[in-house]
Design a protein around this motif. Structure first.
Motif, PDB file in Angstrom:
ATOM      1  N   LYS A   8     -59.031 -24.937 -13.086  1.00 36.94           N
ATOM      2  CA  LYS A   8     -59.390 -26.148 -12.843  1.00 36.94           C
ATOM      3  C   LYS A   8     -59.431 -26.824 -14.209  1.00 36.94           C
ATOM      4  CE  LYS A   8     -64.118 -25.230 -12.273  1.00 36.94           C
ATOM      5  NZ  LYS A   8     -64.075 -23.938 -12.592  1.00 36.94           N
ATOM      6  N   PRO A   9     -59.165 -28.180 -14.282  1.00 37.22           N
ATOM      7  CA  PRO A   9     -59.184 -29.087 -15.757  1.00 37.22           C
ATOM      8  C   PRO A   9     -60.451 -28.823 -16.435  1.00 37.22           C
ATOM      9  CG  PRO A   9     -58.369 -30.317 -14.218  1.00 37.22           C
ATOM     10  CD  PRO A   9     -58.711 -29.056 -13.152  1.00 37.22           C
ATOM     11  N   ASP A  10     -60.249 -28.298 -17.744  1.00 39.54           N
ATOM     12  CA  ASP A  10     -61.527 -28.341 -18.589  1.00 39.54           C
ATOM     13  C   ASP A  10     -61.986 -27.022 -18.654  1.00 39.54           C
ATOM     14  OD1 ASP A  10     -61.433 -30.779 -19.679  1.00 39.54           O
ATOM     15  OD2 ASP A  10     -62.724 -31.639 -18.032  1.00 39.54           O
ATOM     16  N   ARG A 101     -58.180 -24.903 -23.798  1.00 39.10           N
ATOM     17  CA  ARG A 101     -58.603 -25.390 -22.290  1.00 39.10           C
ATOM     18  C   ARG A 101     -57.754 -25.788 -21.328  1.00 39.10           C
ATOM     19  NH1 ARG A 101     -59.058 -30.869 -21.114  1.00 39.10           N
ATOM     20  NH2 ARG A 101     -58.446 -32.133 -22.888  1.00 39.10           N
ATOM     21  N   VAL A 102     -57.889 -25.997 -20.085  1.00 39.92           N
ATOM     22  CA  VAL A 102     -56.950 -26.160 -19.181  1.00 39.92           C
ATOM     23  C   VAL A 102     -56.888 -27.813 -19.086  1.00 39.92           C
ATOM     24  CG1 VAL A 102     -56.286 -26.376 -16.558  1.00 39.92           C
ATOM     25  CG2 VAL A 102     -57.402 -24.247 -17.739  1.00 39.92           C
ATOM     26  N   ILE A 103     -55.760 -28.385 -19.143  1.00 39.88           N
ATOM     27  CA  ILE A 103     -55.539 -30.054 -19.338  1.00 39.88           C
ATOM     28  C   ILE A 103     -55.414 -30.386 -17.725  1.00 39.88           C
ATOM     29  CG2 ILE A 103     -54.314 -31.809 -20.034  1.00 39.88           C
ATOM     30  CD1 ILE A 103     -53.436 -30.148 -22.417  1.00 39.88           C
ATOM     31  N   SER A 104     -54.414 -29.525 -17.074  1.00 41.98           N
ATOM     32  CA  SER A 104     -54.209 -30.244 -15.743  1.00 41.98           C
ATOM     33  C   SER A 104     -53.540 -29.079 -14.850  1.00 41.98           C
ATOM     34  CB  SER A 104     -53.133 -31.233 -15.561  1.00 41.98           C
ATOM     35  OG  SER A 104     -51.912 -30.842 -16.159  1.00 41.98           O
ATOM     36  N   ALA A 112     -50.148 -24.784 -14.463  1.00 38.94           N
ATOM     37  CA  ALA A 112     -51.192 -25.525 -15.120  1.00 38.94           C
ATOM     38  C   ALA A 112     -50.590 -25.576 -16.576  1.00 38.94           C
ATOM     39  CB  ALA A 112     -52.429 -24.518 -15.283  1.00 38.94           C
ATOM     40  N   THR A 130     -49.600 -26.842 -27.047  1.00 38.97           N
ATOM     41  CA  THR A 130     -49.874 -26.876 -25.458  1.00 38.97           C
ATOM     42  C   THR A 130     -49.153 -25.697 -25.029  1.00 38.97           C
ATOM     43  OG1 THR A 130     -47.956 -28.552 -25.374  1.00 38.97           O
ATOM     44  CG2 THR A 130     -50.355 -29.475 -25.384  1.00 38.97           C
TER      45      THR A 130
END
Length: 138
Positions: A8-10, A101-104, A112, A130
């Motif tokens: 999940k994001p973040d 960190r996950v952005i989207s 992701a 990225t």
């Protein structure tokens, strides 16, 4: 592709600290056929190019971003895209840290986008990047 992601994001990707040495840097540059003297010749790097020391090979920093993603995936997917930019040099003897960190997350395509970085000892992001990952083993 199986729908297995719980990302999940973040979400934070686990990072790692690296302290490259002269031998590692030299061998890496040799493997790439990169003979630029800033990567192995201290007098040249400091007196001619004006650096404070031997410069860590930029592509090695990019490989550490790749390792960050691969270790986070832990065999549950693959990286399909990577972009990064060497913005500031790292030097032999300096400890640098990778992370991200996950952005989207795209649940429809089970993929992701993650934000990546290499930071120097001062906490500055010297290599931002990225990556896109696809979850599943297909």
């Amino acid at each position: 592709m199986s729908k297995i992601t719980t990302a999940k994001p973040d979400d934070v990707l686990p990072g790692r600290a690296y302290r490259p040495d002269n031998v590692q840097n030299f061998m890496y540059s040799a493997a790439l056929w990169n003979a630029h003297r800033i990567h192995f010749d201290m007098p040249y790097a400091t007196e001619v190019e004006g650096y404070p020391g031997i410069v860590v090979s930029g592509p090695m920093l990019g490989d550490w971003l790749t390792q960050c993603v691969i270790e986070w995936l832990d065999g549950k997917g693959r990286m399909t895209h990577l972009e990064y930019s060497n913005r500031k040099a790292a030097f032999i003897g300096e400890t640098v840290t990778s992370g991200g960190r996950v952005i989207s997350v795209d649940h429809e395509n089970n993929s992701a986008e993650v934000e990546l970085f290499i930071k120097n000892e001062a906490g500055e992001v010297i290599v931002p990047g990225t990556a896109v990952v696809a979850f599943g083993n297909d």
